[in-house]
Design a protein around this motif. Structure first.
Motif, mmCIF file in Angstrom:
data_model
loop_
_atom_site.group_PDB
_atom_site.id
_atom_site.type_symbol
_atom_site.label_atom_id
_atom_site.label_comp_id
_atom_site.label_asym_id
_atom_site.label_seq_id
_atom_site.Cartn_x
_atom_site.Cartn_y
_atom_site.Cartn_z
ATOM 1 N N PHE A 87 0.812 -1.216 0.000
ATOM 2 C CA PHE A 87 0.000 0.000 0.000
ATOM 3 C C PHE A 87 0.846 1.268 0.000
ATOM 4 O O PHE A 87 1.949 1.293 0.563
ATOM 5 C CB PHE A 87 -0.888 0.030 1.248
ATOM 6 N N ASN A 91 -0.032 0.745 5.733
ATOM 7 C CA ASN A 91 -1.122 0.000 6.378
ATOM 8 C C ASN A 91 -0.647 -1.169 7.225
ATOM 9 O O ASN A 91 -1.247 -2.242 7.214
ATOM 10 C CB ASN A 91 -2.124 -0.507 5.336
ATOM 11 N N GLY B 144 -7.208 1.644 6.573
ATOM 12 C CA GLY B 144 -6.135 1.014 5.788
ATOM 13 C C GLY B 144 -5.692 -0.306 6.400
ATOM 14 O O GLY B 144 -5.349 -1.248 5.680
ATOM 15 N N GLU B 145 -5.726 -0.396 7.733
ATOM 16 C CA GLU B 145 -5.304 -1.634 8.386
ATOM 17 C C GLU B 145 -6.304 -2.754 8.121
ATOM 18 O O GLU B 145 -5.942 -3.918 7.978
ATOM 19 C CB GLU B 145 -5.126 -1.418 9.888
ATOM 20 N N GLU B 147 -8.152 -2.883 5.421
ATOM 21 C CA GLU B 147 -7.893 -3.237 4.019
ATOM 22 C C GLU B 147 -6.708 -4.181 3.908
ATOM 23 O O GLU B 147 -6.731 -5.130 3.124
ATOM 24 C CB GLU B 147 -7.568 -1.975 3.225
ATOM 25 N N ALA B 148 -5.660 -3.890 4.691
ATOM 26 C CA ALA B 148 -4.480 -4.755 4.664
ATOM 27 C C ALA B 148 -4.880 -6.174 5.051
ATOM 28 O O ALA B 148 -4.439 -7.140 4.434
ATOM 29 C CB ALA B 148 -3.415 -4.216 5.600
ATOM 30 N N GLY B 149 -5.748 -6.290 6.054
ATOM 31 C CA GLY B 149 -6.238 -7.603 6.473
ATOM 32 C C GLY B 149 -6.945 -8.315 5.334
ATOM 33 O O GLY B 149 -6.689 -9.490 5.056
ATOM 34 N N TYR B 150 -7.823 -7.583 4.650
ATOM 35 C CA TYR B 150 -8.534 -8.189 3.513
ATOM 36 C C TYR B 150 -7.557 -8.607 2.423
ATOM 37 O O TYR B 150 -7.696 -9.674 1.835
ATOM 38 C CB TYR B 150 -9.567 -7.215 2.940
ATOM 39 N N SER B 151 -6.555 -7.749 2.175
ATOM 40 C CA SER B 151 -5.645 -8.047 1.071
ATOM 41 C C SER B 151 -4.800 -9.287 1.350
ATOM 42 O O SER B 151 -4.274 -9.904 0.445
ATOM 43 C CB SER B 151 -4.740 -6.849 0.768
ATOM 44 N N LEU B 152 -4.687 -9.656 2.642
ATOM 45 C CA LEU B 152 -3.952 -10.882 2.983
ATOM 46 C C LEU B 152 -4.848 -12.118 2.864
ATOM 47 O O LEU B 152 -4.386 -13.231 3.033
ATOM 48 C CB LEU B 152 -3.401 -10.791 4.398
ATOM 49 N N GLY B 153 -6.134 -11.881 2.607
ATOM 50 C CA GLY B 153 -7.058 -13.001 2.480
ATOM 51 C C GLY B 153 -7.700 -13.408 3.795
ATOM 52 O O GLY B 153 -8.207 -14.519 3.929
ATOM 53 N N LEU B 154 -7.689 -12.514 4.786
ATOM 54 C CA LEU B 154 -8.330 -12.837 6.070
ATOM 55 C C LEU B 154 -9.844 -12.711 5.954
ATOM 56 O O LEU B 154 -10.368 -11.943 5.145
ATOM 57 C CB LEU B 154 -7.835 -11.883 7.161
ATOM 58 N N LYS B 155 -10.538 -13.482 6.811
ATOM 59 C CA LYS B 155 -11.997 -13.379 6.888
ATOM 60 C C LYS B 155 -12.365 -12.181 7.756
ATOM 61 O O LYS B 155 -11.576 -11.737 8.587
ATOM 62 C CB LYS B 155 -12.580 -14.635 7.538
ATOM 63 N N GLN B 158 -11.772 -12.792 11.382
ATOM 64 C CA GLN B 158 -10.348 -12.759 11.737
ATOM 65 C C GLN B 158 -9.846 -11.319 11.809
ATOM 66 O O GLN B 158 -9.008 -10.986 12.635
ATOM 67 C CB GLN B 158 -9.535 -13.529 10.688
ATOM 68 N N ASN B 162 -8.251 -10.006 15.157
ATOM 69 C CA ASN B 162 -6.809 -9.733 15.180
ATOM 70 C C ASN B 162 -6.455 -8.258 15.015
ATOM 71 O O ASN B 162 -5.400 -7.832 15.466
ATOM 72 C CB ASN B 162 -6.096 -10.519 14.075
ATOM 73 N N ILE B 163 -7.294 -7.522 14.314
ATOM 74 C CA ILE B 163 -6.912 -6.146 13.979
ATOM 75 C C ILE B 163 -7.811 -5.117 14.672
ATOM 76 O O ILE B 163 -7.331 -4.226 15.363
ATOM 77 C CB ILE B 163 -6.945 -5.933 12.452
#
Lengths: 246, 244
Positions: A87, A91, B144-145, B147-155, B158, B162-163
């Protein structure tokens, strides 16, 4: 013929009345380093985000290794584990340490065993030269260090392709170099990448293909040399903006 | 250092003024502190009740608040509206009215013990405020954090676990402590349904012995002590939870 990793077919995206992307088509082959260039507001970031569905396209299909990605949560999640995303604003998760940030994806999304993940994460952190900071929290890192951790986090998923969304544009000029150095390092390792950036000189040195976006379409899809030697007025006008920069 | 000196000076001035006030009042009002000594145990009994009610209501209100916050952040309009109406209802009614409604209103249909009527009223009421505090905490987590979780493929679950929640919780601690202090103070209202908390005990002692000034001064001292201790403990917790 090289293996096709990713294919976008007729991707379009509107925000209300604003058509940002119209009929985007292109293929990404294994080992490609593609730069997406274009003026501000031409939808470069939007395009990158529609690839991993952070922005859902209105229309069109995405194929990963020739397989259509269904628009179900489960399929999209599975697909996301195979494409890294770096990003603009890093992020990083602020309540997790550097090591925990890098471990999060493989541990929770891929459900790999902890011991294996730790080793993997340390490896990637070493690659981005951040081993001395594994227990630091993001708040205590410089922008350049944060972005290097962001890259390590994407790498730890062992993705088939990494998408970079303006990875250096939120950085102090003095910190841009350290991040570029890492991206260059990855290019030598043959990692497939798509990069949205304004760092023209940098792109010229590492990209093999340039996609030039204009009015929501891929106006040119050229080899790097062809692009920079082009006589097309649109390209020249664009490149002239940077003459004084470099 | 300067700061501490000024505080001591202010306390000395206030103390001096209080002594003058006390002396002049005692000319017309004969203070009878023996009463307090005599009924000391009744105060302790009230203190125990106040602390128990507040403690239980705190647990319930955090649970209620947590679910209200999740409902308000849910994708489903039904949950969102439910959360919104809950908050609207309990934030726009005086606690006293809620207590009366539950103990005398619902109490005339089903038998509710005073104690539980008090606990339920307080929990429902404070739950609405706690819900808004936790919701604000969730909203303060940088998008943004997530989004970062989603971009890693987290549900989504999760990502919450976790976030979002660990950070939302940390962000919510200071306002939650403020709310806890409010809760202790608000609990004095349960004395209207003759629940033997601190306030009711003080009223009993004041009425029976005619030593109103003495018993209410002691009552005030009790509340000040409890709330100050809570704020102090809160500051320690806050410091411990601050990362890095």
């Amino acid at each position: 013929m090289k293996e096709t990793i990713l294919e976008l077919e007729k991707i379009s995206k509107n925000f209300n009345d604003l058509e940002v992307l119209k009929d985007i088509n292109f293929k990404v082959f294994k080992g490609d380093i593609i730069a997406i260039l274009g003026k501000s507001g031409e939808g470069k970031t939007t395009l990158l985000r529609t690839i991993n569905n952070l922005i859902e396209p209105n229309d069109g299909n995405i194929y990963f290794k020739k397989e259509l990605i269904e628009r179900s949560n489960k399929e999209i999640r599975k697909f996301r584990t195979k494409i890294g995303f770096v990003f603009q604003h890093f992020n990083l998760i602020s309540n997790l340490t550097v090591l925990q940030n890098v471990m999060l994806g493989p541990l929770k999304a891929k459900k790999l065993p902890k011991k294996e993940v730790k080793e993997l994460a340390l490896n990637k952190i070493k690659l981005v030269e951040m081993l001395d900071k594994i227990d630091s929290y993001p708040d205590n890192l410089s922008g350049g260090q944060k972005q290097r951790v962001g890259i390590a986090r994407a790498l730890a998923m062992e993705p088939e392709i990494i998408l970079f969304d303006e990875p250096t544009s939120a950085l102090d000029p003095s910190l841009v170099g350290e991040v570029m150095k890492i991206i260059k390092k990855l290019s030598f390792e043959g990692i497939t990448m798509i990069i949205v950036t304004h760092e023209i000189a940098f792109i010229r040195s590492i990209a093999n293909r340039i996609l030039f976006l204009s009015e929501g379409k891929v106006k040119y899809d050229l080899k790097t040399d062809e692009f920079f030697n082009s006589k097309e007025s649109t390209i020249n006008d664009y490149l002239n903006i940077f003459v004084y920069d470099n | 250092m300067k700061r501490a000196v000024s505080l001591i000076v202010v306390i000395l001035i206030l103390g001096f003024l209080l002594i003058i006030l006390y002396n002049s009042v005692s000319k017309v009002y004969p203070f009878n502190w023996k009463v307090i000594q005599k009924y000391w145990k009744l105060f302790l009994d009230g203190l125990f009740t106040t602390l128990t009610i507040s403690g239980i209501a705190l647990c319930f209100s955090v649970i209620i608040g947590f679910f209200i916050a999740l409902a308000r952040k849910s994708k489903s309009y039904i949950f969102q509206d439910f959360g919104m109406i809950y908050v609207w209802f309990f934030r726009n009614l005086p606690l006293l009215v809620i207590i009366l409604l539950i103990y005398y209103g619902f109490g005339s249909i089903v038998n509710i013990e005073r104690f539980w009527a008090g606990v339920i009223s307080l929990s429902l009421f404070e739950g609405a405020y706690v819900g808004e505090i936790i919701r604000a905490g969730i909203e303060a987590v940088p998008p943004g954090e997530v989004e970062a979780g989603y971009s890693l493929g987290l549900k989504k679950g999760q990502i919450y676990y976790n976030i979002i929640l660990p950070q939302a919780f940390k962000i919510s601690i200071p306002p939650l402590i403020g709310q806890l202090v409010s809760l202790v103070k608000d609990s004095s209202l349960v004395s209207v349904i003759a629940l033997g908390d601190l306030t009711m005990r003080a009223r009993q002692i004041g009425n029976q012995t005619l030593a109103s000034m003495e018993s209410y001064l002691v009552l005030a001292a009790f509340y000040l002590t409890i709330t100050s201790l809570l704020s102090f403990a809160g500051r320690i917790i806050e410091r411990r939870f601050k990362v890095s």
